[in-house]
Design a protein around this motif. Structure first.
Motif, PDB file in Angstrom:
ATOM      1  N   THR A 139       0.907  -1.124  -0.100  1.00  0.00           N
ATOM      2  CA  THR A 139       0.029  -0.004  -0.148  1.00  0.00           C
ATOM      3  C   THR A 139       0.833   1.201   0.010  1.00  0.00           C
ATOM      4  N   ALA A 140       2.057   1.483   0.666  1.00  0.00           N
ATOM      5  CA  ALA A 140       2.859   2.390   0.791  1.00  0.00           C
ATOM      6  C   ALA A 140       3.419   2.627  -0.372  1.00  0.00           C
ATOM      7  N   ASP A 141       3.462   1.829  -1.429  1.00  0.00           N
ATOM      8  CA  ASP A 141       4.344   2.001  -2.447  1.00  0.00           C
ATOM      9  C   ASP A 141       3.580   2.130  -3.691  1.00  0.00           C
ATOM     10  N   ILE A 142       2.199   2.017  -3.635  1.00  0.00           N
ATOM     11  CA  ILE A 142       1.378   2.338  -4.830  1.00  0.00           C
ATOM     12  C   ILE A 142       1.576   3.398  -5.671  1.00  0.00           C
ATOM     13  N   TYR A 143       1.948   4.692  -5.301  1.00  0.00           N
ATOM     14  CA  TYR A 143       2.008   5.751  -6.028  1.00  0.00           C
ATOM     15  C   TYR A 143       3.494   6.003  -6.334  1.00  0.00           C
ATOM     16  N   THR A 144       4.176   4.869  -6.123  1.00  0.00           N
ATOM     17  CA  THR A 144       5.576   4.924  -6.864  1.00  0.00           C
ATOM     18  C   THR A 144       5.934   3.988  -7.786  1.00  0.00           C
ATOM     19  N   CYS A 145       4.754   3.192  -8.013  1.00  0.00           N
ATOM     20  CA  CYS A 145       4.790   1.832  -8.618  1.00  0.00           C
ATOM     21  C   CYS A 145       3.707   2.210  -9.759  1.00  0.00           C
ATOM     22  N   PRO A 146       3.691   1.507 -11.070  1.00  0.00           N
ATOM     23  CA  PRO A 146       2.479   1.620 -12.169  1.00  0.00           C
ATOM     24  C   PRO A 146       1.103   1.347 -11.542  1.00  0.00           C
ATOM     25  N   HIS A 147       0.318   2.491 -11.495  1.00  0.00           N
ATOM     26  CA  HIS A 147      -0.966   2.299 -11.052  1.00  0.00           C
ATOM     27  C   HIS A 147      -1.981   2.887 -11.702  1.00  0.00           C
ATOM     28  N   LEU A 148      -3.295   2.818 -11.417  1.00  0.00           N
ATOM     29  CA  LEU A 148      -4.269   3.630 -11.918  1.00  0.00           C
ATOM     30  C   LEU A 148      -4.917   4.652 -11.062  1.00  0.00           C
ATOM     31  N   SER A 149      -5.153   5.735 -11.413  1.00  0.00           N
ATOM     32  CA  SER A 149      -5.531   6.824 -10.610  1.00  0.00           C
ATOM     33  C   SER A 149      -7.144   6.966 -10.879  1.00  0.00           C
ATOM     34  N   ILE A 150      -8.038   7.238  -9.992  1.00  0.00           N
ATOM     35  CA  ILE A 150      -9.403   7.865 -10.286  1.00  0.00           C
ATOM     36  C   ILE A 150      -9.808   9.011  -9.593  1.00  0.00           C
ATOM     37  N   GLY A 151     -10.024  10.203 -10.299  1.00  0.00           N
ATOM     38  CA  GLY A 151     -10.487  11.329  -9.834  1.00  0.00           C
ATOM     39  C   GLY A 151     -11.553  11.778 -10.562  1.00  0.00           C
ATOM     40  N   ASP A 152     -12.186  12.976  -9.821  1.00  0.00           N
ATOM     41  CA  ASP A 152     -13.476  13.390 -10.266  1.00  0.00           C
ATOM     42  C   ASP A 152     -13.407  14.688 -10.694  1.00  0.00           C
ATOM     43  N   ARG A 153     -14.191  15.324 -11.480  1.00  0.00           N
ATOM     44  CA  ARG A 153     -14.117  16.593 -11.861  1.00  0.00           C
ATOM     45  C   ARG A 153     -14.364  17.648 -10.858  1.00  0.00           C
ATOM     46  N   ASN A 154     -15.079  16.919  -9.677  1.00  0.00           N
ATOM     47  CA  ASN A 154     -15.481  17.870  -8.672  1.00  0.00           C
ATOM     48  C   ASN A 154     -14.614  18.920  -7.883  1.00  0.00           C
ATOM     49  N   PRO A 155     -13.387  18.571  -7.411  1.00  0.00           N
ATOM     50  CA  PRO A 155     -12.429  17.479  -7.657  1.00  0.00           C
ATOM     51  C   PRO A 155     -12.617  16.438  -6.680  1.00  0.00           C
ATOM     52  N   SER A 156     -13.187  16.530  -5.239  1.00  0.00           N
ATOM     53  CA  SER A 156     -12.863  15.707  -4.323  1.00  0.00           C
ATOM     54  C   SER A 156     -13.726  14.338  -4.741  1.00  0.00           C
ATOM     55  N   VAL A 157     -13.307  13.352  -4.029  1.00  0.00           N
ATOM     56  CA  VAL A 157     -14.066  12.061  -4.369  1.00  0.00           C
ATOM     57  C   VAL A 157     -15.115  11.736  -3.323  1.00  0.00           C
ATOM     58  N   ASP A 158     -15.160  12.633  -2.140  1.00  0.00           N
ATOM     59  CA  ASP A 158     -16.076  12.518  -1.214  1.00  0.00           C
ATOM     60  C   ASP A 158     -17.411  13.510  -1.195  1.00  0.00           C
ATOM     61  N   HIS A 159     -17.477  13.987  -2.426  1.00  0.00           N
ATOM     62  CA  HIS A 159     -18.707  14.854  -2.511  1.00  0.00           C
ATOM     63  C   HIS A 159     -19.961  13.862  -2.572  1.00  0.00           C
ATOM     64  N   MET A 160     -21.274  14.555  -2.477  1.00  0.00           N
ATOM     65  CA  MET A 160     -22.354  13.839  -2.510  1.00  0.00           C
ATOM     66  C   MET A 160     -22.617  13.117  -3.922  1.00  0.00           C
ATOM     67  N   PRO A 161     -23.121  12.166  -3.892  1.00  0.00           N
ATOM     68  CA  PRO A 161     -23.334  11.518  -5.337  1.00  0.00           C
ATOM     69  C   PRO A 161     -24.459  12.313  -6.191  1.00  0.00           C
ATOM     70  N   SER A 162     -25.278  13.217  -5.593  1.00  0.00           N
ATOM     71  CA  SER A 162     -25.944  13.979  -6.623  1.00  0.00           C
ATOM     72  C   SER A 162     -25.382  15.040  -6.992  1.00  0.00           C
ATOM     73  N   ALA A 163     -24.110  15.244  -6.488  1.00  0.00           N
ATOM     74  CA  ALA A 163     -23.216  16.452  -7.124  1.00  0.00           C
ATOM     75  C   ALA A 163     -22.184  15.658  -8.023  1.00  0.00           C
ATOM     76  N   HIS A 164     -22.151  14.483  -8.190  1.00  0.00           N
ATOM     77  CA  HIS A 164     -21.114  13.766  -8.991  1.00  0.00           C
ATOM     78  C   HIS A 164     -21.062  14.434 -10.509  1.00  0.00           C
ATOM     79  N   THR A 165     -19.841  14.622 -10.915  1.00  0.00           N
ATOM     80  CA  THR A 165     -19.557  15.398 -12.337  1.00  0.00           C
ATOM     81  C   THR A 165     -18.983  14.416 -13.270  1.00  0.00           C
ATOM     82  N   GLY A 166     -18.475  13.154 -12.955  1.00  0.00           N
ATOM     83  CA  GLY A 166     -18.023  12.314 -13.824  1.00  0.00           C
ATOM     84  C   GLY A 166     -16.361  11.824 -13.389  1.00  0.00           C
ATOM     85  N   TRP A 167     -16.160  10.574 -13.508  1.00  0.00           N
ATOM     86  CA  TRP A 167     -14.952  10.001 -13.108  1.00  0.00           C
ATOM     87  C   TRP A 167     -13.924  10.211 -14.102  1.00  0.00           C
TER      88      TRP A 167
END
Length: 214
Positions: A139-167
């Motif tokens: 887990t501690a090495d995830i960001y220094t190894c090949p990985h996928l990132s998932i973000g949101d246009r919101n930009p937080s991922v902790d927003h309300m589902p009704s405020a979601h703007t796309g992954w």
């Protein structure tokens, strides 16, 4: 008038609300009487410009507040912001905010991933998730190894589902740099159905991980 439409939508959703003396719509939990609404956590609904709803279409903004002994009120978060006015979305946002436990778009996504056997790791800032391409990566090495990132246009991922703007999903190399175009991207800045979008993103990620493992 849009203000009346919002009040009607909130009432239909079971969220008590009223118009304050400055023209803002105030929503509060159902178990809190109106005269005590500002003594606890509450929502303020207005135009996206921060002013009370007017006759022009300036979108909507929903912000959460709590009492503060120094400044009277402390803003907790901008719960939802949209360039197009949508009274029903305002109501859905209020319902979600006052729910216990409070739902989040990130939780919807992680559920969609979990059903496909995929674990997403948080960056602890509530801004993105990461999935290592090698499942044995610590887990501690995830960001220094090949990985996928998932973000949101919101930009937080902790927003309300009704405020979601796309992954948005990117592949990253061992240096943390994104590789090429997004593997998945949705939305155009406006609200997107969180459940359907999370399902689509999870399917795209599962397909990519399957191809990478071959």
């Amino acid at each position: 008038m849009f203000t009346l439409t919002v009040l009607e939508a909130l009432a239909a959703a079971g969220v008590p609300a009223y118009l304050d003396e400055e023209g803002f719509v105030v929503a509060h939990p159902a178990d809190v009487p109106r005269d005590s609404a500002l003594k606890g956590e509450h929502l303020l609904l207005c135009g996206v410009d921060g002013r009370p709803f007017g006759d022009t279409d300036l979108g909507h903004r929903v912000t959460a507040w709590r009492p503060d002994p120094v400044w009277d009120f402390d803003e907790i978060d901008t719960v939802c912001e949209a360039l197009r006015r949508d009274a029903d979305q305002c109501a859905r946002t209020a319902v979600e905010w006052f729910s216990t436990p409070r739902p989040s778009a990130g939780a919807v996504l992680r559920t969609a991933l979990t059903t496909r056997g995929i674990t997403a790791h948080s960056d602890h800032l509530g801004m993105s998730y990461a999935i290592p391409l090698n499942p044995t990566t610590a887990t501690a090495d995830i960001y220094t190894c090949p990985h996928l990132s998932i973000g949101d246009r919101n930009p937080s991922v902790d927003h309300m589902p009704s405020a979601h703007t796309g992954w948005t999903v990117f592949e990253h190399d061992a240096n943390g740099e994104p590789i090429g175009a997004p593997l998945f991207i949705s939305g155009d800045g406006g609200p997107v159905d969180c459940t359907a979008d999370s399902t689509a993103a999870a399917e795209a990620i599962a397909d990519f991980l399957t191809r990478s493992a071959r």
